[in-house]
Design a protein around this motif. Sequence first.
Motif, mmCIF file in Angstrom:
data_model
loop_
_atom_site.group_PDB
_atom_site.id
_atom_site.type_symbol
_atom_site.label_atom_id
_atom_site.label_comp_id
_atom_site.label_asym_id
_atom_site.label_seq_id
_atom_site.Cartn_x
_atom_site.Cartn_y
_atom_site.Cartn_z
ATOM 1 N N SER A 1 0.806 -1.215 0.000
ATOM 2 C CA SER A 1 0.000 0.000 0.000
ATOM 3 C C SER A 1 0.840 1.267 0.000
ATOM 4 C CB SER A 1 -0.935 -0.010 1.221
ATOM 5 O OG SER A 1 -1.725 1.160 1.262
ATOM 6 N N LEU A 2 1.553 1.541 1.083
ATOM 7 C CA LEU A 2 2.230 2.835 1.230
ATOM 8 C C LEU A 2 3.260 3.108 0.137
ATOM 9 C CD1 LEU A 2 2.959 5.422 2.848
ATOM 10 C CD2 LEU A 2 4.640 4.015 4.051
ATOM 11 N N LEU A 3 4.275 2.274 0.033
ATOM 12 C CA LEU A 3 5.400 2.573 -0.862
ATOM 13 C C LEU A 3 5.002 2.575 -2.339
ATOM 14 C CD1 LEU A 3 8.192 0.578 1.014
ATOM 15 C CD2 LEU A 3 7.803 3.043 1.030
ATOM 16 N N PRO A 4 4.228 1.596 -2.823
ATOM 17 C CA PRO A 4 3.825 1.665 -4.237
ATOM 18 C C PRO A 4 2.970 2.889 -4.575
ATOM 19 C CG PRO A 4 3.539 -0.561 -3.389
ATOM 20 C CD PRO A 4 3.824 0.320 -2.211
ATOM 21 N N LYS B 1 -11.112 0.962 -9.769
ATOM 22 C CA LYS B 1 -11.797 2.235 -9.580
ATOM 23 C C LYS B 1 -10.826 3.398 -9.379
ATOM 24 C CE LYS B 1 -15.980 0.160 -7.668
ATOM 25 N NZ LYS B 1 -16.948 0.146 -6.543
ATOM 26 N N GLY B 2 -9.586 3.193 -9.814
ATOM 27 C CA GLY B 2 -8.653 4.302 -9.821
ATOM 28 C C GLY B 2 -7.722 4.341 -8.632
ATOM 29 N N PHE B 3 -6.821 5.298 -8.728
ATOM 30 C CA PHE B 3 -5.736 5.487 -7.775
ATOM 31 C C PHE B 3 -6.249 5.772 -6.358
ATOM 32 C CE2 PHE B 3 -2.473 8.813 -6.382
ATOM 33 C CZ PHE B 3 -1.635 7.873 -5.819
ATOM 34 N N TYR B 4 -7.200 6.714 -6.239
ATOM 35 C CA TYR B 4 -7.691 7.110 -4.919
ATOM 36 C C TYR B 4 -8.384 5.948 -4.224
ATOM 37 C CZ TYR B 4 -8.555 11.027 -1.789
ATOM 38 O OH TYR B 4 -8.530 11.891 -0.725
ATOM 39 N N PHE B 5 -9.117 5.173 -4.990
ATOM 40 C CA PHE B 5 -9.782 3.982 -4.451
ATOM 41 C C PHE B 5 -8.753 3.018 -3.859
ATOM 42 C CE2 PHE B 5 -10.964 -0.448 -5.190
ATOM 43 C CZ PHE B 5 -12.192 -0.537 -4.555
ATOM 44 N N VAL C 1 -7.302 -0.164 0.319
ATOM 45 C CA VAL C 1 -6.272 -1.145 0.652
ATOM 46 C C VAL C 1 -5.656 -0.836 2.011
ATOM 47 C CG1 VAL C 1 -4.017 -2.073 -0.010
ATOM 48 C CG2 VAL C 1 -5.784 -1.753 -1.737
ATOM 49 N N SER C 2 -5.449 0.456 2.315
ATOM 50 C CA SER C 2 -4.837 0.813 3.603
ATOM 51 C C SER C 2 -5.706 0.384 4.780
ATOM 52 C CB SER C 2 -4.571 2.322 3.671
ATOM 53 O OG SER C 2 -5.776 3.052 3.594
ATOM 54 N N GLY C 3 -7.027 0.358 4.575
ATOM 55 C CA GLY C 3 -7.919 -0.039 5.653
ATOM 56 C C GLY C 3 -7.739 -1.478 6.102
ATOM 57 N N ILE C 4 -7.248 -2.334 5.212
ATOM 58 C CA ILE C 4 -7.020 -3.740 5.555
ATOM 59 C C ILE C 4 -6.037 -3.854 6.717
ATOM 60 C CG2 ILE C 4 -6.122 -5.956 4.729
ATOM 61 C CD1 ILE C 4 -6.890 -5.091 1.908
ATOM 62 N N PHE C 5 -5.028 -2.995 6.717
ATOM 63 C CA PHE C 5 -3.924 -3.122 7.662
ATOM 64 C C PHE C 5 -4.007 -2.177 8.856
ATOM 65 C CE2 PHE C 5 -2.427 -3.849 3.272
ATOM 66 C CZ PHE C 5 -2.130 -5.203 3.355
ATOM 67 N N SER C 6 -4.597 -0.994 8.645
ATOM 68 C CA SER C 6 -4.491 0.047 9.667
ATOM 69 C C SER C 6 -5.388 -0.168 10.881
ATOM 70 C CB SER C 6 -4.791 1.416 9.050
ATOM 71 O OG SER C 6 -6.093 1.451 8.482
ATOM 72 N N ILE D 1 -10.217 -10.326 7.916
ATOM 73 C CA ILE D 1 -11.142 -11.178 7.160
ATOM 74 C C ILE D 1 -12.456 -10.441 6.911
ATOM 75 C CG2 ILE D 1 -12.544 -13.275 7.246
ATOM 76 C CD1 ILE D 1 -10.207 -14.605 8.742
ATOM 77 N N CYS D 2 -13.027 -9.835 7.955
ATOM 78 C CA CYS D 2 -14.316 -9.137 7.827
ATOM 79 C C CYS D 2 -14.227 -7.956 6.861
ATOM 80 C CB CYS D 2 -14.793 -8.651 9.189
ATOM 81 S SG CYS D 2 -15.328 -9.961 10.295
ATOM 82 N N TYR D 3 -13.123 -7.194 6.942
ATOM 83 C CA TYR D 3 -12.994 -6.020 6.089
ATOM 84 C C TYR D 3 -12.820 -6.417 4.624
ATOM 85 C CZ TYR D 3 -11.411 -1.580 4.193
ATOM 86 O OH TYR D 3 -11.293 -0.441 3.435
ATOM 87 N N VAL D 4 -11.993 -7.414 4.363
ATOM 88 C CA VAL D 4 -11.802 -7.874 2.984
ATOM 89 C C VAL D 4 -13.123 -8.388 2.408
ATOM 90 C CG1 VAL D 4 -10.692 -9.631 1.545
ATOM 91 C CG2 VAL D 4 -9.342 -8.368 3.229
ATOM 92 N N LEU D 5 -13.882 -9.140 3.211
ATOM 93 C CA LEU D 5 -15.186 -9.632 2.757
ATOM 94 C C LEU D 5 -16.134 -8.473 2.450
ATOM 95 C CD1 LEU D 5 -15.847 -12.656 5.177
ATOM 96 C CD2 LEU D 5 -15.505 -12.765 2.699
#
Length: 532
Positions: free
Chosen positions: A133-136, A405-409, A414-419, A449-453
């Motif tokens: 997420s962050l570096l890319p 759905k683009g860069f902002y999406f 994706v950051s929400g999975i980890f944070s 798991i819940c967030y990815v689902l």
Amino acid sequence: MDNVSFFTFAGLIVFAVVFSTVKAVKNRSKNTVSGFFLANRSNGFLLVGASLYFSNISANQFIGENESVFINNMSVIGWGVTSVFAMLIVSEYFVPIYLKTGISTIPDFLEKRYDAGTKNLVSIVFLFSYILSLLPTVLYGGAVAFNSLFHISERLQIGHWEGLWLTVWFIGLIGLIYSVLGGLRAINISDIILTSGLFVLMIVLPYYGLKYLGEGSFMSGVHILLHEKAAHLNAIGGPDDAIPFSTLFTGMIIVNLYYWGMEQYIVQQILAGKSLQDSQKGIALTCGAKLLSPLLINIPGLIAVHLYTDLPNSSAVFPTLAKDVLPAVMAGLTAAVLFGAALNTFNAGLNGASSLFVFNIFRPYTLKRKGSVDEKEILRAGKLFQICVALLAMCIAPFILFSEKGFYFYIQKVSGIFSVPIFTIIFIGFFKTRIPALAAKIAVIFFIICYVLSQFILDLDIHFLHALAIIFLVTTLLMFLIGRIKPMEQSYVLIMDNKVDIKPWANRWYWYLILIVLMVCVYIVFSPLGIA
């Protein structure tokens, strides 16, 4: 962009890199583990504030937030403006705990609060978040901005895809060399130089943009901005806007608390302060800068609404406006700030990822295997890890172009999975002293798991920030239930191991109040009660 702009850009970047690296090498801060990763815990409040701010500001915000204002409205300022409230909570409650315990990384606290297994699990989650997420995203945002300003693809007569790869690797390799040579101290010094340029642009770009909009008259430009297409001025987001106003009180506060109080590469800037007082003053300084940030990461998008009706790519709003309205020297300064923002956030991320690896994985493993480990071995491992992570991020970054759905999406979801899973177990660990390590481990896995689902598999009609808040509450209840069934035998007690003076900033409450009032005022201005 003409030769004057290019040479201004090149001169500023070379000066910032050479000056900061020479200063860091002269101080020999890179020769010790503490120096390389924490600047020897010697930064005053100016360095803390500048490094915090510039580690946060990246080309992603210049590109993404101005694009959001251009196609939607000012509701996107919720990310930056409301972070002031989160930062003040972090300053008052989180930072004293970190400095009292003498930690070097966030997982260090989790080991003290829970156990080594929790520390290892969270370290792995952190590293995945940095690599995926962050570096890319930092490299991708910087590449888009740099390519738009200098038209790299057109100049070299190559396709957009090839130009993207070229600029991603150009930024990544320079950042990698810079980070390995100078460490955190070099990054912090260049932050002050580039932040100075950023504040110049906060005045210059809106001025020239409004003057251009008013066909030579600044006041005419202001009149057009305030009276035409006024819907774009509204920061009170509705249900269909980028940031609905209701999310400021649910997922937004959680994400901001995590980011400013638990994100390793951000907290690392705070831990580098030479005292609690300096860290708290530095955070307040960053709050003030965040309240001024809309001048550069949002207002240009408002101006662009009136200037461009047929942009082929809305993500090019900011660099296109800067190229069209600024004098050559100022356009070069803009390119330098964008490049520096991408470079320094990338470097800070590399340094944060490397510190997580050496402190939480490499050193414990080596101690267990060999019984001892010297500083040279740790530094060598940290630098090799930076090289590996940087190369991997450079390979991933160009493929963000194909995000559905683009860069902002990509950045937000994706950051929400980890944070938030990390936030959950640390936050509960602060206040509930008998929640066991088992609850923390289950909570991290359950949340992911819940967030990815909810966001990537099931089609739920709910804003992702609301989803984060709901899953946070469910996960918290799960931790309470496990703590009730199988509590720790003894309550957690904070053991003092401070490395710096932990006397708090005496006058902080006056400044906290001023900052909160100013935060509310920004929202009032950009609302139907103000200019919207």
